[in-house]
Design an enzyme around this catalytic site. Sequence first.
Site: not given
Length: 273
Positions: A184, A34, A27, A145-146
Amino acid sequence: MIIARSAQELREALGTRIGSVGFVPTMGALHIGHKTLIEHARRENETVVVSIFVNPTQFLPGEDLSKYPRREEADFKICELSGVDLLFYPDVGTMYGRDEVRITAPDVRGYILEGSSRPGHFDGVLTVVMKLLNMVRPTRAYFGKKDAQQLALIAQMVDNLFMNVVIVPIDTVREKDGLALSSRNIYLSPSERQEALKLSASLKAATKMVMQGSVDAGVIQNAMMNILDPLNVEYVAIVNRRFEAMTHVILGDTIVLVAARVGTTRLIDNVWM
Ligand code: PAF
């Protein structure tokens, strides 16, 4: 790097490719986490495709979609420098029409933990991932995996619907002090960032307890809650890879998860054992 904005442009760009395709759906607001997914895709495939699409259907009413960080220029640069061949950057009109067929998450696994805090969130995730996988038709798709529950549900969808793609789970990337990378984290003030370290600290303590032979889920959860105090904890959970609650940790088939609010920022983290 080719940038495709429509389904047609994507099809044309993919049409000329041969060999395996590695796909990293995102996103945007790309960070090292990433970049790590892209690096794995780069190593394992002839062609690497990344998508950047802030998917409205995975945001619930009241969750502010417009506040989701958007950094087009920086994201494009990161993709280019990471060796991405094709960036798919659609708008909402490209991805969604009116009164559409939808994918719904399973009744139990889709509505516990993250799905309980955000009911319907995983319907939106699965719907968009299904669309993206159908459009890109990758050999392998890479997920962190987070977002363990998201990863498990996507793997289940691929299995249940007999989809022809390999889902590749990639380890969580952390800052030196243990904080799991997340888009975040930018919302955290310096003091909140310090408080946020309690999430990874609680998981580290859980790992240490298990290594020392303490495998009772209740005992581990209590110890974690003590470390997380006084954060606003949404859940501390110990589940197996199918997201069923465990009374005891079984090495090789356990995920310990935590979700908590630090100030107004909701953070999640987990450790796979
Ligand atoms: O993890 C994410 O960034 C999103 O949920 C995903 C998988 C790209 C779907 O919008």
